[in-house]
Design a protein around this motif. Structure first.
Motif, PDB file in Angstrom:
ATOM      1  N   THR B  43       0.849  -1.179   0.000  1.00 46.29           N
ATOM      2  CA  THR B  43       0.000   0.000   0.000  1.00 46.29           C
ATOM      3  C   THR B  43       0.887   1.231   0.000  1.00 46.29           C
ATOM      4  O   THR B  43       1.957   1.239   0.606  1.00 46.29           O
ATOM      5  N   GLY B  44       0.445   2.240  -0.717  1.00 44.61           N
ATOM      6  CA  GLY B  44       1.225   3.474  -0.762  1.00 44.61           C
ATOM      7  C   GLY B  44       0.272   4.641  -0.837  1.00 44.61           C
ATOM      8  O   GLY B  44      -0.671   4.614  -1.627  1.00 44.61           O
ATOM      9  N   SER B  45       0.487   5.643  -0.003  1.00 42.74           N
ATOM     10  CA  SER B  45      -0.455   6.758   0.011  1.00 42.74           C
ATOM     11  C   SER B  45       0.066   7.892   0.876  1.00 42.74           C
ATOM     12  O   SER B  45       0.921   7.708   1.742  1.00 42.74           O
ATOM     13  N   MET B  46      -0.472   9.088   0.640  1.00 46.02           N
ATOM     14  CA  MET B  46      -0.298  10.199   1.572  1.00 46.02           C
ATOM     15  C   MET B  46      -1.466  10.212   2.550  1.00 46.02           C
ATOM     16  O   MET B  46      -1.512  11.054   3.437  1.00 46.02           O
ATOM     17  N   ASP B  47      -2.424   9.325   2.349  1.00 45.88           N
ATOM     18  CA  ASP B  47      -3.661   9.322   3.126  1.00 45.88           C
ATOM     19  C   ASP B  47      -3.627   8.117   4.073  1.00 45.88           C
ATOM     20  O   ASP B  47      -3.737   6.970   3.649  1.00 45.88           O
ATOM     21  N   MET B  48      -3.477   8.388   5.354  1.00 45.33           N
ATOM     22  CA  MET B  48      -3.360   7.320   6.343  1.00 45.33           C
ATOM     23  C   MET B  48      -4.576   6.392   6.320  1.00 45.33           C
ATOM     24  O   MET B  48      -4.461   5.193   6.541  1.00 45.33           O
ATOM     25  N   GLN B  49      -5.739   6.968   6.053  1.00 45.16           N
ATOM     26  CA  GLN B  49      -6.947   6.153   6.029  1.00 45.16           C
ATOM     27  C   GLN B  49      -6.832   5.030   4.992  1.00 45.16           C
ATOM     28  O   GLN B  49      -7.293   3.915   5.232  1.00 45.16           O
ATOM     29  N   LYS B  50      -6.199   5.339   3.860  1.00 44.57           N
ATOM     30  CA  LYS B  50      -6.056   4.310   2.825  1.00 44.57           C
ATOM     31  C   LYS B  50      -5.099   3.207   3.275  1.00 44.57           C
ATOM     32  O   LYS B  50      -5.275   2.044   2.907  1.00 44.57           O
ATOM     33  N   VAL B  51      -4.090   3.573   4.043  1.00 41.57           N
ATOM     34  CA  VAL B  51      -3.153   2.570   4.547  1.00 41.57           C
ATOM     35  C   VAL B  51      -3.876   1.627   5.515  1.00 41.57           C
ATOM     36  O   VAL B  51      -3.782   0.398   5.403  1.00 41.57           O
ATOM     37  N   VAL B  52      -4.614   2.208   6.460  1.00 34.51           N
ATOM     38  CA  VAL B  52      -5.364   1.387   7.425  1.00 34.51           C
ATOM     39  C   VAL B  52      -6.343   0.485   6.673  1.00 34.51           C
ATOM     40  O   VAL B  52      -6.435  -0.720   6.934  1.00 34.51           O
ATOM     41  N   SER B  53      -7.058   1.081   5.723  1.00 29.25           N
ATOM     42  CA  SER B  53      -8.078   0.356   4.980  1.00 29.25           C
ATOM     43  C   SER B  53      -7.480  -0.793   4.160  1.00 29.25           C
ATOM     44  O   SER B  53      -8.054  -1.890   4.094  1.00 29.25           O
ATOM     45  N   THR B  88       5.536   6.161  11.758  1.00 26.10           N
ATOM     46  CA  THR B  88       5.451   7.635  11.766  1.00 26.10           C
ATOM     47  C   THR B  88       6.274   8.273  12.881  1.00 26.10           C
ATOM     48  O   THR B  88       6.574   9.440  12.839  1.00 26.10           O
ATOM     49  N   ARG B  89       6.627   7.556  13.909  1.00 26.66           N
ATOM     50  CA  ARG B  89       7.530   7.997  14.973  1.00 26.66           C
ATOM     51  C   ARG B  89       7.179   9.346  15.598  1.00 26.66           C
ATOM     52  O   ARG B  89       7.970  10.283  15.597  1.00 26.66           O
ATOM     53  N   GLY B  90       5.963   9.427  16.156  1.00 28.89           N
ATOM     54  CA  GLY B  90       5.635  10.636  16.905  1.00 28.89           C
ATOM     55  C   GLY B  90       4.230  11.137  16.653  1.00 28.89           C
ATOM     56  O   GLY B  90       3.453  11.286  17.580  1.00 28.89           O
ATOM     57  N   GLN B  91       3.923  11.431  15.419  1.00 28.72           N
ATOM     58  CA  GLN B  91       2.585  11.894  15.057  1.00 28.72           C
ATOM     59  C   GLN B  91       2.093  10.984  13.947  1.00 28.72           C
ATOM     60  O   GLN B  91       2.736  10.916  12.901  1.00 28.72           O
ATOM     61  N   VAL B  92       0.954  10.303  14.153  1.00 30.65           N
ATOM     62  CA  VAL B  92       0.441   9.364  13.155  1.00 30.65           C
ATOM     63  C   VAL B  92      -0.199  10.145  12.000  1.00 30.65           C
ATOM     64  O   VAL B  92      -1.417  10.133  11.813  1.00 30.65           O
ATOM     65  N   LEU B  93       0.656  10.848  11.264  1.00 31.31           N
ATOM     66  CA  LEU B  93       0.186  11.715  10.191  1.00 31.31           C
ATOM     67  C   LEU B  93       1.041  11.501   8.948  1.00 31.31           C
ATOM     68  O   LEU B  93       2.246  11.288   9.055  1.00 31.31           O
ATOM     69  N   LEU B  94       0.422  11.587   7.769  1.00 27.31           N
ATOM     70  CA  LEU B  94       1.171  11.489   6.515  1.00 27.31           C
ATOM     71  C   LEU B  94       1.020  12.790   5.717  1.00 27.31           C
ATOM     72  O   LEU B  94       1.772  13.719   5.916  1.00 27.31           O
ATOM     73  N   GLY B  95       0.016  12.867   4.865  1.00 23.92           N
ATOM     74  CA  GLY B  95      -0.136  14.034   3.998  1.00 23.92           C
ATOM     75  C   GLY B  95      -0.249  15.341   4.771  1.00 23.92           C
ATOM     76  O   GLY B  95       0.231  16.376   4.303  1.00 23.92           O
ATOM     77  N   ASP B  96      -0.857  15.294   5.941  1.00 26.20           N
ATOM     78  CA  ASP B  96      -1.015  16.519   6.733  1.00 26.20           C
ATOM     79  C   ASP B  96       0.320  17.156   7.067  1.00 26.20           C
ATOM     80  O   ASP B  96       0.410  18.363   7.250  1.00 26.20           O
TER      81      ASP B  96
ATOM     82  N   GLY D  95     -11.248   9.997  11.350  1.00 24.98           N
ATOM     83  CA  GLY D  95     -11.268   9.414  10.010  1.00 24.98           C
ATOM     84  C   GLY D  95      -9.878   9.106   9.458  1.00 24.98           C
ATOM     85  O   GLY D  95      -9.702   8.127   8.724  1.00 24.98           O
ATOM     86  N   ASP D  96      -8.907   9.919   9.815  1.00 21.98           N
ATOM     87  CA  ASP D  96      -7.549   9.690   9.309  1.00 21.98           C
ATOM     88  C   ASP D  96      -7.027   8.313   9.710  1.00 21.98           C
ATOM     89  O   ASP D  96      -6.195   7.742   9.010  1.00 21.98           O
ATOM     90  N   VAL D  97      -7.483   7.808  10.840  1.00 20.35           N
ATOM     91  CA  VAL D  97      -7.092   6.449  11.220  1.00 20.35           C
ATOM     92  C   VAL D  97      -8.318   5.525  11.177  1.00 20.35           C
ATOM     93  O   VAL D  97      -8.411   4.555  11.921  1.00 20.35           O
ATOM     94  N   MET D  98      -9.248   5.875  10.274  1.00 19.89           N
ATOM     95  CA  MET D  98     -10.352   4.977   9.912  1.00 19.89           C
ATOM     96  C   MET D  98     -11.252   4.644  11.105  1.00 19.89           C
ATOM     97  O   MET D  98     -11.574   3.473  11.331  1.00 19.89           O
ATOM     98  N   ARG D  99     -11.623   5.660  11.873  1.00 18.84           N
ATOM     99  CA  ARG D  99     -12.590   5.408  12.938  1.00 18.84           C
ATOM    100  C   ARG D  99     -13.558   6.575  13.032  1.00 18.84           C
ATOM    101  O   ARG D  99     -13.282   7.668  12.525  1.00 18.84           O
TER     102      ARG D  99
END
Ligand SMILES: [Mg+2]
Ligand SMILES: [Mg+2]
Ligand SMILES: [Mg+2]
Ligand SMILES: [Mg+2]
Ligand SMILES: [Mg+2]
Ligand SMILES: [Mg+2]
Lengths: 149, 149, 149, 149, 149, 149
Positions: B43-53, B88-96, D95-99
């Protein structure tokens, strides 16, 4: 061949801590062939300070980093902290939240990018167990920190 | 033999995502011999939701977990989140925070403890790259989450 | 009737820590009628480790969890940590950032879902005060952690 | 009598969100008798911004806070964020972590301390469910934020 | 003129900790002319509790806050914690992760908004060095916390 | 003279964002005299990605960093993220938690240590306001990130 993934500095560091006893020599040979320098060790504690200190000391003693240069110590320190985020998954705390770790660690240094100008990088990998301070009440944990040096 | 470390569920999950192409079949065979069931994917994305999904969908489709049971989904979900802390090592954020990931993932299910009463556990391993949304401006990253199921 | 909300395991745990002295017997009766087992207690400290330990010890002594099974201890541990996130709201630290807590806690175990296959879950609720280590310089705080067991 | 704990502003806020339908009128009466003003409401979303906005809007419309004064909005805002730490337990993300969440909220304002000079405080309580965006795949969650106003 | 930015309480607090020795008197004069009261001091430790305590003690001794009122102590405490987030950048930990700080601090109190009804606010600024417990292995760090009082 | 504190790279970066309009030319002259290169700019958004992007773009356009080298981009990126920790104080989120920023930023590059072997470092400073997306409902905020390059 994309060196980053095929024989990346992070993958090398992870393989060094994951290798079972009969695999460790082969793994070390492969890492050396990738022109990386490295050290490995073990640390176990409820005291995070001792974990950080064990890794720093090993990297200094094995001359993976030059302890007289802050830029090298700074690169190593942040790589350690990033690896600990993976191990602790949320709060970088051990004894304060009643848990302990038993970890193998590796510190790997070298040039993971084909472009020479990217220079040297450092990887810190951790693998072992985390859990209650009672033998067996624990599960596996890992962490990887990477930094330019 | 301490199964937790020698052929642990976490180590198995990590080896599945770290294996190079010529090693993948051997790795899968070893994991199957340890009586674990598993799936792998990318999986590859700037959107964390897509990774989880992507990870949840693969685990459901491959029947690693029973999607009609919340307790199984809950176990998987927290294992995914813990693995993402390592990535992510600190903040569970990608594109943001202007970064993207390209990850291989594995979900492994089975009995890592010798005591049968410990029942089934689940491990989620992630390995790949994280960095700017520009090819090559990235370094390796990994994460491991483990939960009882 | 949606048991999750009407007489949920989390609501039960919260009511046990919120009940004033004249309400506590009624509350306990209602929780027992919902077929939950539970224990309650008090803990106060600037040392987070003592808070975690007090809750774990109470849950073991009152046989809410089986301390010989790691899966049960693991479920309890993560529920405690999640409850502490609510109490500390950002950094799971007490004395290190010069604050102390005085908390009532409850640990509730049972089947909150109508589908029998969802099995047992555990809830940890905390309610009390947090503040400077000087009497009166404190405000209320609460936290709830829930996990499958 | 220690008002902080016996009929504290935080306990009042929690009771307003925990009350079942047949208990809600009694609860509201008790809170009014403690000389607190309050509002309650519901909000459900995968979008954290909508949750924050719903609580702020309700507090303004019900004149619990004066929206023309930043000091009041600032007090409310930090109380909301602290309550969300309890709901999300680690990363203030939905939503960013799918919840997704389905929450009842209350905002309570008044004088919880016997010393008049302590002035007014505000409490924000949240209670409901958090989980996957699929009905039933969710468990309870709560949070409480308290601030001087 | 927008007082918030031109001679804001936060900017005043930052200038007090950033001023070199020959600039400090001028800076203090400007802050006094803005009708702010303030105190400054120094603290250095691997123990976060000592840092928090040093700032609280200075603010009390210099009567910037009234230590008999919890609402004032609460306002100061959260401003300190927010400033420490900037200093530590991720985990509010010092010695536990093998680092130490040497900090100048200022606490400034006053009315930063033109609307009188906005009342008094407090700012805590920190500036100094953070690094390994070895002289010279350190870099600069800063933090600012602001709260209504 | 201890350059780190007297005319440190971090202090220089902070002074560039704190300078009022009549002070900005003097401040720039002093930073140039310290042999640092730098750029400054403004950014305002509820979208954290735009803040990160604005700083990265300015640093590239003004040739403070070489965008073709990942090691330089990596150094800058982590310095930006550390500065944002100070601005957001806990969760690196803006619009998701209903707040917006208006920031001045500076990126400073140079040799802050007397030992030539310490090489180049980078500092990112941020100063401005954070608050509700309504003019005036905001207070000051700052952040500083420092990294070796
Ligand atoms: Mg990085
Ligand atoms: Mg665990
Ligand atoms: Mg959960
Ligand atoms: Mg507070
Ligand atoms: Mg604020
Ligand atoms: Mg640093």
């Amino acid at each position: 061949m994309n060196k980053t993934i095929q024989s990346g500095i992070g993958k090398s560091a992870l393989q060094l801590v994951l290798a079972n006893s009969h695999e460790i020599e082969d793994t070390k040979t492969r890492v050396i062939e990738s022109d990386y320098s490295f050290c490995t060790g073990k640390t176990g504690s409820m005291d995070m300070q001792k974990v950080v200190s064990a890794i720093e000391t090993a990297a200094k003693r094995n001359e993976i980093i030059d302890e007289t240069l802050y830029r090298e110590m700074h690169a190593l320190y942040h790589a350690i902290l990033e690896a600990l985020e993976g191990v602790t998954r949320g709060q970088v705390l051990l004894g304060d939240v009643m848990r302990t770790v038993g970890l193998r660690f590796s510190v790997v240094r070298g040039r993971p990018y084909e472009n020479e100008a990217e220079g040297e990088w450092i990887a810190v990998a951790l693998y072992g167990t985390i859990g209650a301070p009672i033998r067996g009440l624990e599960h596996e944990t890992t962490g990887l920190g990477i930094n330019h040096i």
